[in-house]
Design an enzyme around this catalytic site. Structure first.
Site, PDB file in Angstrom:
ATOM      1  N   CYS A   2      -8.438  -0.028   7.998  1.00  0.00           N
ATOM      2  CA  CYS A   2      -8.990   0.155   8.787  1.00  0.00           C
ATOM      3  C   CYS A   2      -9.340  -1.195   9.830  1.00  0.00           C
ATOM      4  O   CYS A   2      -8.638  -1.768   8.756  1.00  0.00           O
ATOM      5  CB  CYS A   2     -10.813  -0.172   9.097  1.00  0.00           C
ATOM      6  SG  CYS A   2     -11.376   1.495   8.394  1.00  0.00           S
ATOM      7  N   ARG A  27      -2.749  -0.147   9.619  1.00  0.00           N
ATOM      8  CA  ARG A  27      -4.191  -0.202   8.085  1.00  0.00           C
ATOM      9  C   ARG A  27      -4.971   0.897   8.273  1.00  0.00           C
ATOM     10  O   ARG A  27      -6.278   1.686   7.637  1.00  0.00           O
ATOM     11  CB  ARG A  27      -5.069  -0.878   8.638  1.00  0.00           C
ATOM     12  CG  ARG A  27      -3.998  -2.555   8.155  1.00  0.00           C
ATOM     13  CD  ARG A  27      -4.486  -3.948   8.297  1.00  0.00           C
ATOM     14  NE  ARG A  27      -5.653  -3.095   7.199  1.00  0.00           N
ATOM     15  CZ  ARG A  27      -5.891  -4.218   5.752  1.00  0.00           C
ATOM     16  NH1 ARG A  27      -4.561  -4.881   5.540  1.00  0.00           N
ATOM     17  NH2 ARG A  27      -7.358  -4.004   5.139  1.00  0.00           N
ATOM     18  N   TRP A  75      -9.677   4.070   9.798  1.00  0.00           N
ATOM     19  CA  TRP A  75      -9.760   5.383   9.072  1.00  0.00           C
ATOM     20  C   TRP A  75     -11.214   5.808   8.197  1.00  0.00           C
ATOM     21  O   TRP A  75     -12.045   5.028   7.417  1.00  0.00           O
ATOM     22  CB  TRP A  75      -9.299   4.715   7.701  1.00  0.00           C
ATOM     23  CG  TRP A  75      -8.010   5.513   6.782  1.00  0.00           C
ATOM     24  CD1 TRP A  75      -7.258   6.024   7.165  1.00  0.00           C
ATOM     25  CD2 TRP A  75      -8.892   5.599   5.522  1.00  0.00           C
ATOM     26  NE1 TRP A  75      -6.691   6.896   5.783  1.00  0.00           N
ATOM     27  CE2 TRP A  75      -7.777   6.586   4.909  1.00  0.00           C
ATOM     28  CE3 TRP A  75      -9.844   5.339   5.080  1.00  0.00           C
ATOM     29  CZ2 TRP A  75      -8.511   7.119   3.593  1.00  0.00           C
ATOM     30  CZ3 TRP A  75     -10.154   6.182   3.100  1.00  0.00           C
ATOM     31  CH2 TRP A  75      -9.229   7.132   2.889  1.00  0.00           C
ATOM     32  N   ASN A 101     -15.005  -3.074   7.990  1.00  0.00           N
ATOM     33  CA  ASN A 101     -14.175  -2.564   7.340  1.00  0.00           C
ATOM     34  C   ASN A 101     -14.899  -3.053   5.925  1.00  0.00           C
ATOM     35  O   ASN A 101     -15.650  -3.935   5.513  1.00  0.00           O
ATOM     36  CB  ASN A 101     -12.608  -3.333   6.437  1.00  0.00           C
ATOM     37  CG  ASN A 101     -12.233  -3.795   8.334  1.00  0.00           C
ATOM     38  OD1 ASN A 101     -11.953  -3.267   9.562  1.00  0.00           O
ATOM     39  ND2 ASN A 101     -11.017  -4.328   8.274  1.00  0.00           N
ATOM     40  N   GLY A 102     -15.118  -2.305   5.110  1.00  0.00           N
ATOM     41  CA  GLY A 102     -15.379  -1.958   3.742  1.00  0.00           C
ATOM     42  C   GLY A 102     -15.990  -0.764   3.889  1.00  0.00           C
ATOM     43  O   GLY A 102     -16.728   0.259   4.565  1.00  0.00           O
ATOM     44  N   GLU A 492       8.378   8.014  -7.246  1.00  0.00           N
ATOM     45  CA  GLU A 492       8.387   7.970  -5.458  1.00  0.00           C
ATOM     46  C   GLU A 492       9.223   8.582  -4.847  1.00  0.00           C
ATOM     47  O   GLU A 492       8.391   8.622  -3.605  1.00  0.00           O
ATOM     48  CB  GLU A 492       9.487   6.029  -5.729  1.00  0.00           C
ATOM     49  CG  GLU A 492       9.221   5.329  -4.673  1.00  0.00           C
ATOM     50  CD  GLU A 492       8.297   4.947  -3.997  1.00  0.00           C
ATOM     51  OE1 GLU A 492       7.264   5.306  -4.639  1.00  0.00           O
ATOM     52  OE2 GLU A 492       8.181   4.736  -3.065  1.00  0.00           O
ATOM     53  N   LYS A 496       7.287   9.577  -1.410  1.00  0.00           N
ATOM     54  CA  LYS A 496       7.609  10.130  -0.413  1.00  0.00           C
ATOM     55  C   LYS A 496       7.978  10.924   0.740  1.00  0.00           C
ATOM     56  O   LYS A 496       7.206  10.845   1.641  1.00  0.00           O
ATOM     57  CB  LYS A 496       9.108   8.234  -0.027  1.00  0.00           C
ATOM     58  CG  LYS A 496       9.037   7.543  -0.855  1.00  0.00           C
ATOM     59  CD  LYS A 496       8.588   6.753   0.408  1.00  0.00           C
ATOM     60  CE  LYS A 496       7.444   6.542   0.009  1.00  0.00           C
ATOM     61  NZ  LYS A 496       6.846   5.082  -0.610  1.00  0.00           N
ATOM     62  N   GLU A 499       4.094  12.069   1.194  1.00  0.00           N
ATOM     63  CA  GLU A 499       3.086  10.889   2.201  1.00  0.00           C
ATOM     64  C   GLU A 499       3.790  11.338   3.768  1.00  0.00           C
ATOM     65  O   GLU A 499       2.833  11.548   5.028  1.00  0.00           O
ATOM     66  CB  GLU A 499       3.667   9.471   1.950  1.00  0.00           C
ATOM     67  CG  GLU A 499       3.037   9.409   1.043  1.00  0.00           C
ATOM     68  CD  GLU A 499       3.532   7.377   0.769  1.00  0.00           C
ATOM     69  OE1 GLU A 499       2.654   6.812   0.716  1.00  0.00           O
ATOM     70  OE2 GLU A 499       4.318   6.939   0.567  1.00  0.00           O
ATOM     71  N   HIS A 515       9.139  22.111 -19.290  1.00  0.00           N
ATOM     72  CA  HIS A 515       7.902  22.768 -20.150  1.00  0.00           C
ATOM     73  C   HIS A 515       6.756  23.048 -18.944  1.00  0.00           C
ATOM     74  O   HIS A 515       6.212  22.304 -18.904  1.00  0.00           O
ATOM     75  CB  HIS A 515       7.293  21.442 -20.653  1.00  0.00           C
ATOM     76  CG  HIS A 515       8.396  21.467 -22.083  1.00  0.00           C
ATOM     77  ND1 HIS A 515       8.639  21.563 -23.187  1.00  0.00           N
ATOM     78  CD2 HIS A 515       9.421  19.758 -22.172  1.00  0.00           C
ATOM     79  CE1 HIS A 515       9.305  21.151 -24.316  1.00  0.00           C
ATOM     80  NE2 HIS A 515      10.051  20.397 -23.654  1.00  0.00           N
ATOM     81  N   LYS A 614      -2.129   2.109   5.241  1.00  0.00           N
ATOM     82  CA  LYS A 614      -1.274   1.081   4.395  1.00  0.00           C
ATOM     83  C   LYS A 614      -1.954   0.225   3.321  1.00  0.00           C
ATOM     84  O   LYS A 614      -1.262   0.043   2.881  1.00  0.00           O
ATOM     85  CB  LYS A 614      -0.967  -0.220   5.548  1.00  0.00           C
ATOM     86  CG  LYS A 614       0.711  -0.397   4.829  1.00  0.00           C
ATOM     87  CD  LYS A 614       1.692   0.135   4.927  1.00  0.00           C
ATOM     88  CE  LYS A 614       3.169  -1.004   4.185  1.00  0.00           C
ATOM     89  NZ  LYS A 614       3.875   0.131   3.300  1.00  0.00           N
TER      90      LYS A 614
HETATM   91  C1  G6P Z   1      -2.018   3.291  -0.524  1.00  0.00           C
HETATM   92  C2  G6P Z   1      -0.428   3.491   0.249  1.00  0.00           C
HETATM   93  C3  G6P Z   1       0.475   3.992  -0.756  1.00  0.00           C
HETATM   94  C4  G6P Z   1       0.619   2.068  -1.307  1.00  0.00           C
HETATM   95  C5  G6P Z   1      -0.822   2.264  -2.321  1.00  0.00           C
HETATM   96  C6  G6P Z   1      -0.813   0.308  -2.793  1.00  0.00           C
HETATM   97  O1  G6P Z   1      -1.733   3.978  -1.204  1.00  0.00           O
HETATM   98  O2  G6P Z   1      -0.428   4.073   1.532  1.00  0.00           O
HETATM   99  O3  G6P Z   1       1.885   3.685   0.138  1.00  0.00           O
HETATM  100  O4  G6P Z   1       1.951   2.265  -2.302  1.00  0.00           O
HETATM  101  O5  G6P Z   1      -1.541   2.356  -1.413  1.00  0.00           O
HETATM  102  O6  G6P Z   1      -0.475  -0.023  -1.883  1.00  0.00           O
HETATM  103  P1  G6P Z   1      -0.365  -1.749  -2.149  1.00  0.00           P
HETATM  104  O7  G6P Z   1      -0.376  -2.872  -1.593  1.00  0.00           O
HETATM  105  O8  G6P Z   1      -1.264  -2.283  -3.424  1.00  0.00           O
HETATM  106  O9  G6P Z   1       0.904  -1.883  -2.691  1.00  0.00           O
END
Ligand code: G6P
Length: 619
Positions: A2, A27, A75, A101-102, A492, A496, A499, A515, A614
């Site tokens: 948010c 965000r 969000w 927010n929160g 990773e 990606k 996501e 396995h 984000k």
């Molecule tokens: C969220 C984002 C990820 C990110 C993670 C940690 O889940 O969608 O892309 O890696 O938070 O975020 P940070 O800001 O702590 O690296």
């Protein structure tokens, strides 16, 4: 998670708020709204489900005026993303508006009490409960000064809530003032000339001012067009410590430029962002890394016999690379703990344990909680953070900024490589105070400094990677395989893919294929192998053969020169040679481009994938 933007001054607030919200949209982006005060007894509220563009259109049609306003991009946590659930929310009188927010954890109890007292609610949100609560205290107060009355009402309401908040409020009976407060959710005051801003993230206001005050937990700020006052609720409303900070990046740094998406721009920025991470941190005099921000004496550094790395999402994967690199270079036992688990575990600690929390945003609530838990246990805990002035940066005992610059695409790219670079520098620092020679250190510096140009050469293969991505864009799922430091890269790469393209993908150590995972192999389930020219190259090749034998397509990322893989698959992507502990910095680049182009081919909204945010500031 948010975003909040507030403005008070002499200009019309709505264009400033909408521009700020657009910059914060990464965000949270399921609904948005603004509230404006223009001196009349009413507050104008406009809210729309969906992207900021919907709100912008509505504001354009209604053309509201007002030089004080608060706004929010959401969000969803409590209640679906609808017009009604979008912020700002009002109290029972309709005169008080609030953005938040929160999460208010005890909102249900408070809501029941307020309903019993006759309040009616328009939304399913926890936030509206807070608005009603502040409104009730305001109505009940006999304080004659409007500002004081509003501030006291907010303080009284906040004393009743459990949970986290970054909030901003206005009241029609107290025109010309915005009050903000924070606990666990960031809020920053932007200082202008005859105008002030409130924002959950500096990128919302950097186009207008670069002088900001980061609020601390329990701070409460009262802002008018000619002054701001910060008080601390922790000290019963006494003055809080205020430090004006200068934002180092400009609004242009957070622009897309000529790129179609932020994610692509950020992938292409990596040669430069990595140079920025290394700048001033490599000493050719003694072949060592210089990391002054750790705030530790040489004796303290030498006594460290165990390292814990914690983070979430991409930062967790960078931590996994860190475990490999630090143990390789420094021979210090290193453990990786997912931050969300660390906070609920009872990890043994002693005085010679050093913990790092890794976070792009510096605001991820689970990572912040891991930091606080570590400190409670007496573990010295440092931050590896991108966002300057963020909560983790301010609460940790020290640490290092990765200096990757603003990252707007929700899928982290350049901050992964810069965080990996930073843990590599840590490995080098600890290595040099243990058994690495200065000659080893100098050789490492040469290798590190060569990385940006090597990445630039991988980026030149974008068209080829795009073609491979288009070929596999309709896959049902994808498997990513790697070994050693490239196992986290496989994770990773899979993250990606999930996501931004919504293709189910998972990352595994290549040898685990047999396995269970091999049961998934079939023609529409490609496997991406990260198989650089290292000690386990031949093992990876055997695993590739096993997949091909079961008609599973293979995409291979390998080192220039290992052309034998072309006999097995036509989809081979080459990266330059480098020491194996540095290879994640190179092998991840094709995977970023691959997932990007798969997502584009599938028509996905790359920079704002569904359901994600984000930075996740709720648990
Ligand atoms: C969220 C984002 C990820 C990110 C993670 C940690 O889940 O969608 O892309 O890696 O938070 O975020 P940070 O800001 O702590 O690296």
């Amino acid at each position: 998670m948010c975003g909040i933007v507030g403005y008070i001054g002499k200009r019309q607030a709505s264009p400033i708020l909408l521009d700020g919200l657009s910059r914060l949209e990464y965000r949270g982006y399921d609904s948005a709204g603004i509230a404006l005060l223009n001196g009349s007894p009413d507050v104008t509220i406009i809210k729309r489900a969906g992207r900021i563009a919907n709100l912008r259109e509505a504001v354009g049609e209604l053309n509201p005026t007002g030089s004080a306003g608060i706004s929010h991009t959401r969000w969803a946590t409590h209640g679906a993303p609808t017009d009604e659930n979008a912020h700002p929310h009002r109290d029972q009188s309709g005169k008080l508006v609030l953005v938040h927010n929160g999460v208010i954890e005890n909102y249900q109890t408070l809501r029941d009490q307020l309903i019993a007292q006759g309040d009616t609610f328009e939304s399913q949100t926890d936030t509206e409960v807070l608005a009603h609560l502040v409104g009730r205290y305001f109505e009940a107060s006999d304080e004659t000064d409007g500002q004081t009355r509003l501030r006291q009402a907010l303080q009284a309401a906040l004393a009743k809530v459990k949970g986290t908040y970054g909030i901003a409020i206005m009241h029609a009976d107290v025109p010309g003032v915005i009050i903000g407060a924070r606990l666990g959710s960031p809020l920053v005051v932007g200082l202008g000339d005859g105008e002030y801003y409130l924002a959950s993230d500096v990128s919302a206001i950097v186009a207008h001012t670069r002088d900001v005050v980061y609020l601390n937990d329990h701070d409460l700020v009262t802002v008018t067009s000619d002054r701001y006052d910060v008080s601390s609720m922790a000290s019963g409303g006494g003055a809080a410590q205020v430090k004006v900070s200068r934002i180092e990046f400009t609004a242009d740094d957070a622009d897309k430029g000529d790129y179609e998406h932020y994610m692509l721009k950020e992938i292409f920025e990596q040669p430069q962002s990595l140079r920025n991470t290394m700048r001033g941190r490599l000493s050719r005099d003694d072949g060592a890394a210089i990391l002054g921000g750790l705030n530790m004496s040489p004796q303290e550094l030498r006594s460290i016999d165990r390292i814990i790395l914690s983070g979430c999402g991409t930062a967790f994967h960078a931590a996994m690379v860190g475990e490999y690199v630090i143990e390789t270079l420094a021979r210090i036992p290193t453990e990786v703990e997912i931050a969300s688990e660390f906070r609920y575990r009872n990890v043994p600690s002693d005085k010679d344990t050093l913990q790092f929390v890794l976070s792009q945003s510096g605001e991820t609530i689970d990572t912040l909680a891991a930091l606080r838990e570590a400190r409670r246990k007496g573990i010295r805990c440092l931050g590896i953070v991108n966002s300057v002035g963020s909560t983790i940066a301010r609460e940790s005992d020290g640490g290092c900024y990765i200096h990757a610059g603003p990252e707007i695409g929700v899928a982290a790219t350049k901050t992964f490589t810069s965080t990996v670079m930073m843990v590599t520098l840590l490995g080098m620092l600890f290595g040099r105070i243990h058994h690495l020679s200065s000659a080893d250190g100098l050789e490492m510096i040469d290798e590190l400094e060569a990385i940006p140009d090597k990445i630039a050469s991988i980026l030149k293969q974008t068209d080829k990677i795009k073609a491979i991505a288009q070929k596999h864009a309709n896959a049902e799922g994808m498997l990513f395989m790697g070994r050693q430091a490239n196992y986290p890269v496989a994770m990773e790469g899979a993250l990606k893919m999930k996501e931004i393209s919504y293709i189910y993908a998972s990352g595994h150590p290549s040898a685990e294929l047999k396995h269970g995972i091999i049961a998934l192999v079939k023609p529409d389930m490609p496997s991406v192998f990260i198989a650089p020219d290292d000690a386990v190259f031949d093992k990876n090749v055997s695993n590739i053969e096993e997949v091909l034998a079961r008609k599973g397509p293979v995409i291979a990322v390998t080192t220039e020169g290992r052309t034998e893989l072309e006999r097995l698959t036509e989809d081979v992507i080459y990266v330059p040679d480098c020491p194996s502990y540095l290879s994640p910095l190179l092998t991840v680049i094709p995977l970023q481009l691959f997932s990007y182009y798969v997502a584009v081919a599938r028509g996905c909204d790359v920079d704002k994938p569904r359901n994600l945010a984000k930075s996740v500031t709720v648990e």
